[in-house]
Scaffold this active site. Structure first.
Site, PDB file in Angstrom:
ATOM      1  N   ASP A  28       0.828  -1.130   0.130  1.00  0.00           N
ATOM      2  CA  ASP A  28      -0.093  -0.249  -0.084  1.00  0.00           C
ATOM      3  C   ASP A  28       0.779   1.212  -0.053  1.00  0.00           C
ATOM      4  O   ASP A  28       1.995   1.323   0.598  1.00  0.00           O
ATOM      5  CB  ASP A  28      -0.919  -0.012   1.317  1.00  0.00           C
ATOM      6  CG  ASP A  28      -2.100   1.122   1.373  1.00  0.00           C
ATOM      7  OD1 ASP A  28      -3.148   0.625   1.278  1.00  0.00           O
ATOM      8  OD2 ASP A  28      -1.743   2.137   1.234  1.00  0.00           O
ATOM      9  N   ILE A  29       0.501   2.292  -0.856  1.00  0.00           N
ATOM     10  CA  ILE A  29       1.363   3.435  -0.935  1.00  0.00           C
ATOM     11  C   ILE A  29       1.346   4.222   0.467  1.00  0.00           C
ATOM     12  O   ILE A  29       2.281   5.045   0.596  1.00  0.00           O
ATOM     13  CB  ILE A  29       0.606   4.249  -1.969  1.00  0.00           C
ATOM     14  CG1 ILE A  29       1.809   5.342  -2.372  1.00  0.00           C
ATOM     15  CG2 ILE A  29      -0.501   4.962  -1.861  1.00  0.00           C
ATOM     16  CD1 ILE A  29       2.142   4.985  -4.015  1.00  0.00           C
ATOM     17  N   ASN A  84     -12.804  -2.541   3.972  1.00  0.00           N
ATOM     18  CA  ASN A  84     -13.656  -1.534   4.088  1.00  0.00           C
ATOM     19  C   ASN A  84     -14.805  -1.657   3.194  1.00  0.00           C
ATOM     20  O   ASN A  84     -14.440  -1.786   1.862  1.00  0.00           O
ATOM     21  CB  ASN A  84     -12.978  -0.098   4.009  1.00  0.00           C
ATOM     22  CG  ASN A  84     -11.807  -0.088   5.097  1.00  0.00           C
ATOM     23  OD1 ASN A  84     -12.231  -0.474   6.129  1.00  0.00           O
ATOM     24  ND2 ASN A  84     -10.869   0.583   4.747  1.00  0.00           N
ATOM     25  N   GLN A  91     -13.901   2.942   2.674  1.00  0.00           N
ATOM     26  CA  GLN A  91     -13.287   2.540   1.464  1.00  0.00           C
ATOM     27  C   GLN A  91     -13.327   3.809   0.580  1.00  0.00           C
ATOM     28  O   GLN A  91     -14.196   4.493   0.508  1.00  0.00           O
ATOM     29  CB  GLN A  91     -14.509   1.404   0.806  1.00  0.00           C
ATOM     30  CG  GLN A  91     -14.066   0.854  -0.389  1.00  0.00           C
ATOM     31  CD  GLN A  91     -14.935  -0.074  -1.049  1.00  0.00           C
ATOM     32  OE1 GLN A  91     -15.850  -0.270  -0.605  1.00  0.00           O
ATOM     33  NE2 GLN A  91     -14.351  -0.747  -1.917  1.00  0.00           N
ATOM     34  N   HIS A  97     -10.478  -5.273  -1.816  1.00  0.00           N
ATOM     35  CA  HIS A  97      -9.097  -5.442  -1.158  1.00  0.00           C
ATOM     36  C   HIS A  97      -9.127  -5.813   0.175  1.00  0.00           C
ATOM     37  O   HIS A  97      -9.962  -5.331   0.805  1.00  0.00           O
ATOM     38  CB  HIS A  97      -8.182  -4.189  -1.701  1.00  0.00           C
ATOM     39  CG  HIS A  97      -8.945  -2.766  -1.129  1.00  0.00           C
ATOM     40  ND1 HIS A  97      -9.697  -2.291  -1.876  1.00  0.00           N
ATOM     41  CD2 HIS A  97      -8.620  -2.114  -0.083  1.00  0.00           C
ATOM     42  CE1 HIS A  97     -10.217  -1.093  -1.159  1.00  0.00           C
ATOM     43  NE2 HIS A  97      -9.267  -0.983  -0.077  1.00  0.00           N
ATOM     44  N   HIS A  99      -6.664  -5.379   3.366  1.00  0.00           N
ATOM     45  CA  HIS A  99      -5.535  -4.613   3.883  1.00  0.00           C
ATOM     46  C   HIS A  99      -4.958  -5.776   4.785  1.00  0.00           C
ATOM     47  O   HIS A  99      -5.591  -6.375   5.810  1.00  0.00           O
ATOM     48  CB  HIS A  99      -6.107  -3.768   4.746  1.00  0.00           C
ATOM     49  CG  HIS A  99      -6.343  -2.437   4.148  1.00  0.00           C
ATOM     50  ND1 HIS A  99      -5.478  -1.329   3.734  1.00  0.00           N
ATOM     51  CD2 HIS A  99      -7.870  -2.352   3.511  1.00  0.00           C
ATOM     52  CE1 HIS A  99      -6.316  -0.430   3.182  1.00  0.00           C
ATOM     53  NE2 HIS A  99      -7.705  -0.761   3.096  1.00  0.00           N
TER      54      HIS A  99
HETATM   55  P1  5GP Z   1      -9.554   1.752   1.308  1.00  0.00           P
HETATM   56  O1  5GP Z   1      -9.504   2.908   1.872  1.00  0.00           O
HETATM   57  O2  5GP Z   1     -10.293   1.696   0.031  1.00  0.00           O
HETATM   58  O3  5GP Z   1      -9.698   0.575   2.166  1.00  0.00           O
HETATM   59  O4  5GP Z   1      -7.985   1.356   0.943  1.00  0.00           O
HETATM   60  C1  5GP Z   1      -7.561   1.906  -0.242  1.00  0.00           C
HETATM   61  C2  5GP Z   1      -6.031   2.010  -0.027  1.00  0.00           C
HETATM   62  O5  5GP Z   1      -5.534   2.191  -1.569  1.00  0.00           O
HETATM   63  C3  5GP Z   1      -5.564   3.058   0.680  1.00  0.00           C
HETATM   64  O6  5GP Z   1      -4.817   2.586   1.957  1.00  0.00           O
HETATM   65  C4  5GP Z   1      -4.354   3.829   0.093  1.00  0.00           C
HETATM   66  O7  5GP Z   1      -3.335   4.254   0.319  1.00  0.00           O
HETATM   67  C5  5GP Z   1      -4.109   2.482  -1.154  1.00  0.00           C
HETATM   68  N1  5GP Z   1      -3.921   3.209  -2.663  1.00  0.00           N
HETATM   69  C6  5GP Z   1      -4.471   4.354  -3.246  1.00  0.00           C
HETATM   70  N2  5GP Z   1      -3.809   4.479  -4.391  1.00  0.00           N
HETATM   71  C7  5GP Z   1      -3.042   3.710  -4.423  1.00  0.00           C
HETATM   72  C8  5GP Z   1      -1.801   3.517  -5.411  1.00  0.00           C
HETATM   73  O8  5GP Z   1      -1.966   4.135  -6.500  1.00  0.00           O
HETATM   74  N3  5GP Z   1      -0.975   2.696  -5.218  1.00  0.00           N
HETATM   75  C9  5GP Z   1      -0.929   1.855  -4.168  1.00  0.00           C
HETATM   76  N4  5GP Z   1       0.140   1.042  -3.901  1.00  0.00           N
HETATM   77  N5  5GP Z   1      -1.870   1.920  -3.090  1.00  0.00           N
HETATM   78  C10 5GP Z   1      -2.666   2.770  -3.487  1.00  0.00           C
END
Ligand code: 5GP
Ligand code: ZN
Length: 132
Positions: A28-29, A84, A91, A97, A99
């Site tokens: 994750d970035i 999420n 989310q 996805h 985590h």
């Molecule tokens: P969510 O908030 O949907 O549960 O998690 C999405 C995750 O994707 C976040 O933790 C965010 O840091 C990660 N993310 C978003 N864009 C990118 C990207 O371009 N590359 C990577 N490696 N992670 C990303």
């Protein structure tokens, strides 16, 4: 095309830690903690409730395998595994996805708090929610 589909296609670079025909895992970035990883199906599904059973199984098997190896390879003492569903739950990318968040201290940058709400009617809830 969603951002994770672009990662799968290689349009956006990522640091992959696992890949097979159906599943991809990459760092994750945001790295909320060291080793924070996302496990995703290569086929696009919106979220945890949208994904089909077979794909869910494949994703979770990879997530568990990585989780086990992270416990050895990192100096973490635990992990949070979470997904999420929808904006209200945090989310932000609408491609299913999971985590994997390694935990090092109870006071690191992850805050997941379960507060009690004692006014809930548990028998009524059980009635509503139980599967037949
Ligand atoms: P969510 O908030 O949907 O549960 O998690 C999405 C995750 O994707 C976040 O933790 C965010 O840091 C990660 N993310 C978003 N864009 C990118 C990207 O371009 N590359 C990577 N490696 N992670 C990303
Ligand atoms: Zn997608």
């Amino acid at each position: 095309m969603c951002i994770f589909c672009k990662i799968i296609d290689g349009e956006i670079p990522s640091y992959k830690v696992y890949e097979d025909q159906d599943v991809l895992a990459f760092l994750d970035i945001s790295q909320v903690t060291k080793g924070h990883t996302l496990v995703i199906p290569k086929k696009h599904y919106e979220n945890f409730v949208d994904v089909d059973t077979e794909t869910m199984q494949k994703v979770m098997v990879v997530a568990q395998d990585l989780a086990k190896s992270y416990m050895n390879k990192l100096d973490c003492t635990g992990l949070n595994i979470l997904s999420n569903v929808n904006e209200v739950a945090g989310q932000s990318v609408f491609h299913f996805h999971v985590h994997i968040i390694p935990r090092y201290h109870a006071t690191d940058d992850v805050v997941i708090e379960f507060k009690e709400s004692p006014e809930q009617d548990l028998p009524a809830l059980q009635n509503l929610l139980k599967k037949d």
